[in-house]
Scaffold this motif. Structure first.
Motif, PDB file in Angstrom:
ATOM      1  N   VAL A  90      49.477  43.335  14.121  1.00  0.00           N
ATOM      2  CA  VAL A  90      49.063  41.962  14.496  1.00  0.00           C
ATOM      3  C   VAL A  90      47.515  41.828  14.085  1.00  0.00           C
ATOM      4  CG1 VAL A  90      49.239  39.821  16.075  1.00  0.00           C
ATOM      5  CG2 VAL A  90      50.944  41.602  16.419  1.00  0.00           C
ATOM      6  N   ALA A  91      47.254  41.080  13.091  1.00  0.00           N
ATOM      7  CA  ALA A  91      45.646  40.693  12.794  1.00  0.00           C
ATOM      8  C   ALA A  91      45.484  39.351  13.380  1.00  0.00           C
ATOM      9  CB  ALA A  91      45.557  40.727  11.270  1.00  0.00           C
ATOM     10  N   TYR A  92      44.129  39.350  13.814  1.00  0.00           N
ATOM     11  CA  TYR A  92      43.893  37.979  14.526  1.00  0.00           C
ATOM     12  C   TYR A  92      42.210  38.190  14.672  1.00  0.00           C
ATOM     13  CZ  TYR A  92      43.602  40.902  18.780  1.00  0.00           C
ATOM     14  OH  TYR A  92      43.237  42.000  19.371  1.00  0.00           O
ATOM     15  N   PRO A  93      41.322  36.954  14.747  1.00  0.00           N
ATOM     16  CA  PRO A  93      40.089  37.016  14.945  1.00  0.00           C
ATOM     17  C   PRO A  93      39.760  37.810  16.255  1.00  0.00           C
ATOM     18  CG  PRO A  93      40.878  34.798  14.197  1.00  0.00           C
ATOM     19  CD  PRO A  93      42.070  35.646  14.534  1.00  0.00           C
ATOM     20  N   GLY A  94      38.919  38.670  16.155  1.00  0.00           N
ATOM     21  CA  GLY A  94      38.680  39.643  17.383  1.00  0.00           C
ATOM     22  C   GLY A  94      37.750  38.597  18.273  1.00  0.00           C
ATOM     23  N   ALA A  95      36.983  37.655  17.824  1.00  0.00           N
ATOM     24  CA  ALA A  95      36.360  36.816  18.762  1.00  0.00           C
ATOM     25  C   ALA A  95      37.157  36.027  19.790  1.00  0.00           C
ATOM     26  CB  ALA A  95      35.227  35.812  17.911  1.00  0.00           C
ATOM     27  N   GLY A  96      38.427  35.965  19.377  1.00  0.00           N
ATOM     28  CA  GLY A  96      39.389  35.052  20.071  1.00  0.00           C
ATOM     29  C   GLY A  96      40.271  36.393  21.129  1.00  0.00           C
ATOM     30  N   GLU A  97      39.671  37.411  21.192  1.00  0.00           N
ATOM     31  CA  GLU A  97      40.383  38.624  22.020  1.00  0.00           C
ATOM     32  C   GLU A  97      40.980  38.172  23.343  1.00  0.00           C
ATOM     33  OE1 GLU A  97      41.987  42.224  22.711  1.00  0.00           O
ATOM     34  OE2 GLU A  97      41.002  41.617  20.941  1.00  0.00           O
ATOM     35  N   GLU A  98      40.097  37.112  24.049  1.00  0.00           N
ATOM     36  CA  GLU A  98      40.754  36.607  25.622  1.00  0.00           C
ATOM     37  C   GLU A  98      42.023  35.836  25.075  1.00  0.00           C
ATOM     38  OE1 GLU A  98      39.137  33.243  28.706  1.00  0.00           O
ATOM     39  OE2 GLU A  98      38.130  33.946  26.867  1.00  0.00           O
ATOM     40  N   TYR A  99      42.037  35.072  24.161  1.00  0.00           N
ATOM     41  CA  TYR A  99      43.563  34.435  23.757  1.00  0.00           C
ATOM     42  C   TYR A  99      44.427  34.869  23.415  1.00  0.00           C
ATOM     43  CZ  TYR A  99      39.906  30.504  23.715  1.00  0.00           C
ATOM     44  OH  TYR A  99      38.885  29.491  24.290  1.00  0.00           O
ATOM     45  N   TRP A 100      43.910  36.346  22.631  1.00  0.00           N
ATOM     46  CA  TRP A 100      45.035  37.423  22.400  1.00  0.00           C
ATOM     47  C   TRP A 100      45.995  37.779  23.293  1.00  0.00           C
ATOM     48  CZ3 TRP A 100      48.592  39.162  19.455  1.00  0.00           C
ATOM     49  CH2 TRP A 100      49.356  40.705  19.702  1.00  0.00           C
ATOM     50  N   ARG A 101      45.108  38.187  24.159  1.00  0.00           N
ATOM     51  CA  ARG A 101      45.474  38.734  25.444  1.00  0.00           C
ATOM     52  C   ARG A 101      46.067  37.883  26.473  1.00  0.00           C
ATOM     53  NH1 ARG A 101      39.890  42.229  27.506  1.00  0.00           N
ATOM     54  NH2 ARG A 101      40.042  43.576  25.592  1.00  0.00           N
ATOM     55  N   ARG A 102      45.682  36.594  26.600  1.00  0.00           N
ATOM     56  CA  ARG A 102      46.609  35.522  27.202  1.00  0.00           C
ATOM     57  C   ARG A 102      48.100  35.591  26.659  1.00  0.00           C
ATOM     58  NH1 ARG A 102      42.246  30.797  28.106  1.00  0.00           N
ATOM     59  NH2 ARG A 102      40.918  31.887  29.498  1.00  0.00           N
ATOM     60  N   LEU A 103      48.105  35.423  25.241  1.00  0.00           N
ATOM     61  CA  LEU A 103      49.409  35.158  24.625  1.00  0.00           C
ATOM     62  C   LEU A 103      50.182  36.249  24.653  1.00  0.00           C
ATOM     63  CD1 LEU A 103      47.777  33.178  21.610  1.00  0.00           C
ATOM     64  CD2 LEU A 103      49.330  32.114  23.449  1.00  0.00           C
ATOM     65  N   ARG A 104      49.537  37.594  24.437  1.00  0.00           N
ATOM     66  CA  ARG A 104      50.303  38.619  24.459  1.00  0.00           C
ATOM     67  C   ARG A 104      51.171  39.036  25.898  1.00  0.00           C
ATOM     68  NH1 ARG A 104      52.978  42.351  24.648  1.00  0.00           N
ATOM     69  NH2 ARG A 104      52.955  44.570  23.764  1.00  0.00           N
ATOM     70  N   HIS A 105      50.555  38.688  26.734  1.00  0.00           N
ATOM     71  CA  HIS A 105      51.285  38.805  28.183  1.00  0.00           C
ATOM     72  C   HIS A 105      51.219  37.289  28.835  1.00  0.00           C
ATOM     73  CE1 HIS A 105      50.744  42.982  27.577  1.00  0.00           C
ATOM     74  NE2 HIS A 105      49.481  42.828  27.211  1.00  0.00           N
ATOM     75  N   ALA A 106      51.896  36.409  28.065  1.00  0.00           N
ATOM     76  CA  ALA A 106      51.837  34.965  28.774  1.00  0.00           C
ATOM     77  C   ALA A 106      52.711  34.995  29.922  1.00  0.00           C
ATOM     78  CB  ALA A 106      52.205  33.805  27.741  1.00  0.00           C
ATOM     79  N   THR A 107      53.730  35.641  29.795  1.00  0.00           N
ATOM     80  CA  THR A 107      54.653  35.804  30.847  1.00  0.00           C
ATOM     81  C   THR A 107      55.397  36.980  31.170  1.00  0.00           C
ATOM     82  OG1 THR A 107      56.837  35.098  29.571  1.00  0.00           O
ATOM     83  CG2 THR A 107      55.487  33.235  30.262  1.00  0.00           C
ATOM     84  N   SER A 108      56.280  37.073  32.159  1.00  0.00           N
ATOM     85  CA  SER A 108      56.629  38.376  32.464  1.00  0.00           C
ATOM     86  C   SER A 108      57.850  38.777  31.578  1.00  0.00           C
ATOM     87  CB  SER A 108      57.339  38.223  33.912  1.00  0.00           C
ATOM     88  OG  SER A 108      58.050  39.536  34.129  1.00  0.00           O
ATOM     89  N   PHE A 109      57.954  40.006  30.998  1.00  0.00           N
ATOM     90  CA  PHE A 109      58.944  40.548  30.267  1.00  0.00           C
ATOM     91  C   PHE A 109      59.108  41.894  29.999  1.00  0.00           C
ATOM     92  CE2 PHE A 109      55.273  40.371  27.338  1.00  0.00           C
ATOM     93  CZ  PHE A 109      55.719  41.160  26.353  1.00  0.00           C
ATOM     94  N   HIS A 110      60.215  42.476  29.564  1.00  0.00           N
ATOM     95  CA  HIS A 110      59.971  44.012  29.358  1.00  0.00           C
ATOM     96  C   HIS A 110      59.343  44.217  28.147  1.00  0.00           C
ATOM     97  CE1 HIS A 110      62.919  44.883  32.519  1.00  0.00           C
ATOM     98  NE2 HIS A 110      63.695  43.767  32.035  1.00  0.00           N
ATOM     99  N   ASP A 111      58.128  45.092  28.258  1.00  0.00           N
ATOM    100  CA  ASP A 111      57.274  45.087  27.276  1.00  0.00           C
ATOM    101  C   ASP A 111      57.610  46.035  26.166  1.00  0.00           C
ATOM    102  OD1 ASP A 111      54.865  44.768  25.712  1.00  0.00           O
ATOM    103  OD2 ASP A 111      53.393  44.724  27.287  1.00  0.00           O
ATOM    104  N   THR A 112      56.847  45.983  24.913  1.00  0.00           N
ATOM    105  CA  THR A 112      57.242  46.913  24.029  1.00  0.00           C
ATOM    106  C   THR A 112      55.950  47.664  23.422  1.00  0.00           C
ATOM    107  OG1 THR A 112      58.013  47.221  21.695  1.00  0.00           O
ATOM    108  CG2 THR A 112      56.920  45.087  22.371  1.00  0.00           C
ATOM    109  N   ASP A 113      55.824  48.805  22.813  1.00  0.00           N
ATOM    110  CA  ASP A 113      54.860  49.462  22.536  1.00  0.00           C
ATOM    111  C   ASP A 113      54.671  49.508  21.080  1.00  0.00           C
ATOM    112  OD1 ASP A 113      56.635  51.048  21.822  1.00  0.00           O
ATOM    113  OD2 ASP A 113      55.785  53.001  22.962  1.00  0.00           O
ATOM    114  N   VAL A 114      55.428  48.793  20.384  1.00  0.00           N
ATOM    115  CA  VAL A 114      55.583  48.734  18.772  1.00  0.00           C
ATOM    116  C   VAL A 114      54.484  47.552  18.296  1.00  0.00           C
ATOM    117  CG1 VAL A 114      58.032  49.233  18.766  1.00  0.00           C
ATOM    118  CG2 VAL A 114      57.315  46.925  18.426  1.00  0.00           C
ATOM    119  N   VAL A 115      53.881  46.620  19.090  1.00  0.00           N
ATOM    120  CA  VAL A 115      53.044  45.683  18.619  1.00  0.00           C
ATOM    121  C   VAL A 115      51.834  46.265  18.628  1.00  0.00           C
ATOM    122  CG1 VAL A 115      51.902  43.471  19.429  1.00  0.00           C
ATOM    123  CG2 VAL A 115      54.388  43.815  19.507  1.00  0.00           C
ATOM    124  N   LEU A 116      51.027  46.464  17.567  1.00  0.00           N
ATOM    125  CA  LEU A 116      49.886  47.338  17.419  1.00  0.00           C
ATOM    126  C   LEU A 116      48.622  45.906  17.030  1.00  0.00           C
ATOM    127  CD1 LEU A 116      47.825  49.750  17.095  1.00  0.00           C
ATOM    128  CD2 LEU A 116      48.673  49.632  14.833  1.00  0.00           C
TER     129      LEU A 116
END
Length: 309
Positions: A90-116
């Motif tokens: 997943v490529a995204y603007p690094g300056a928006g790291e805070e938003y990436w982390r919020r969206l990546r873990h927005a709710t509870s779910f069984h996580d996966t380690d394939v998302v890089l």
């Protein structure tokens, strides 16, 4: 040849309409599947388009406005739920790291380690490709927050010429050897070079330019592209609004395509202010600047990449 096509999942801008979902674009490139800017409703649009989470091998996010990224949580959770086995970069603007982390873990779910995650940054070219049949390059655009466009470029290759192969008596497995090794020693001792039996074949190029004002980087991303997907939020009558908010008019999008020598121009990201009977004006205004093929994207369209040059 493998299928190479763009599947349109959504074409609206900040506000979805009854006919246009929030942004979402899926590029099928053989066995690779690149999802660009998943906005709200992306999962459902993928179902309508016959796409599965397992089809996604890479995600590219141009910036963290909601209409380009609020579909990320559902998409990632679907990747986990469907137990997608392969890595999804997943490529995204690094300056928006805070938003990436919020969206990546927005709710509870069984996580996966394939998302890089692959944050991009800087003022110059940022390569993010790895293990794919194309290189992926990001360049900064001119918007109200950090935004990047993406360019996918296939390496140049060779087109074999049957009459030249016949002239030198190269056939069967030797054709593949010649292509792979660059030269071949014939049974009579003569050496045949690849250039004797083939001509250069430019690799295909796909460019994706979303929210931006007019800038040199948009042209650079689109240079020589077989297909350019570009925002055209406004018509000429709203050019002042486009400048104020860091967007393009259809005419400006056409001008960028002309400057870059694009083959096929795909217009999208339309403001909700326009009614259906106004949409032909987008193609007309872009066409006054660009004399190539112009397509106004609609949800669930499938647009093939132009045939190789």
């Amino acid at each position: 040849m493998s299928v190479r096509e763009l599947v349109i999942l959504g074409t609206s801008s900040a506000v979805p309409t009854r006919r246009r979902n929030h942004n979402g674009y899926f590029l099928r490139w053989g066995d690779q599947g690149v999802l660009f800017d998943p906005g709200e409703g992306t999962q459902r649009q993928m179902r309508f388009a016959g796409l599965a989470a397992s089809d996604i091998t890479r995600i590219c996010v141009t910036h963290f406005h909601g209409d380009h990224s609020l579909g990320l949580p559902g998409t990632i959770q679907r990747i986990s739920r469907d137990r997608v086995p392969h890595t999804v970069r997943v490529a995204y603007p690094g300056a928006g790291e805070e938003y990436w982390r919020r969206l990546r873990h927005a709710t509870s779910f069984h996580d996966t380690d394939v998302v890089l995650p692959q944050p991009v940054g800087g003022s110059g070219s940022c390569p993010v490709g790895e293990g794919e049949p194309f290189t992926v390059t990001a360049l900064p655009l001119r918007h109200s927050l950090p935004a990047y466009g993406y360019r996918l470029a296939e390496p140049d290759g060779w087109r074999m010429l049957p009459e030249r192969l016949g002239h030198f008596g190269v056939r069967g497995p030797d054709v593949s050897r010649l292509l792979r090794e660059g030269s071949l020693v014939l049974g009579d001792g003569r050496v045949v070079d690849l250039a004797d039996c083939a001509e250069p074949r430019p690799g295909q190029v796909f460019a994706f330019v979303m929210d931006t004002g007019v800038c040199a980087q948009a042209v650079e991303l689109a240079r020589g592209a077989d297909m350019l997907v570009i925002e055209s939020t406004y018509l000429d009558s709203e050019e002042e609004l486009a400048e104020r908010y860091g967007h393009l008019t259809a005419r400006q999008a056409g001008r960028i395509a002309a400057q870059a020598g694009v083959r096929l121009l795909v217009l999208t990201h339309l403001s909700e202010r326009y009614e259906e009977d106004e949409e032909e004006r987008f193609v007309a205004q872009a066409g006054e600047e660009f004399d190539g093929s112009v397509v106004l994207a609609a949800d669930l369209d499938r647009i093939p990449l132009p045939a190789r040059r």
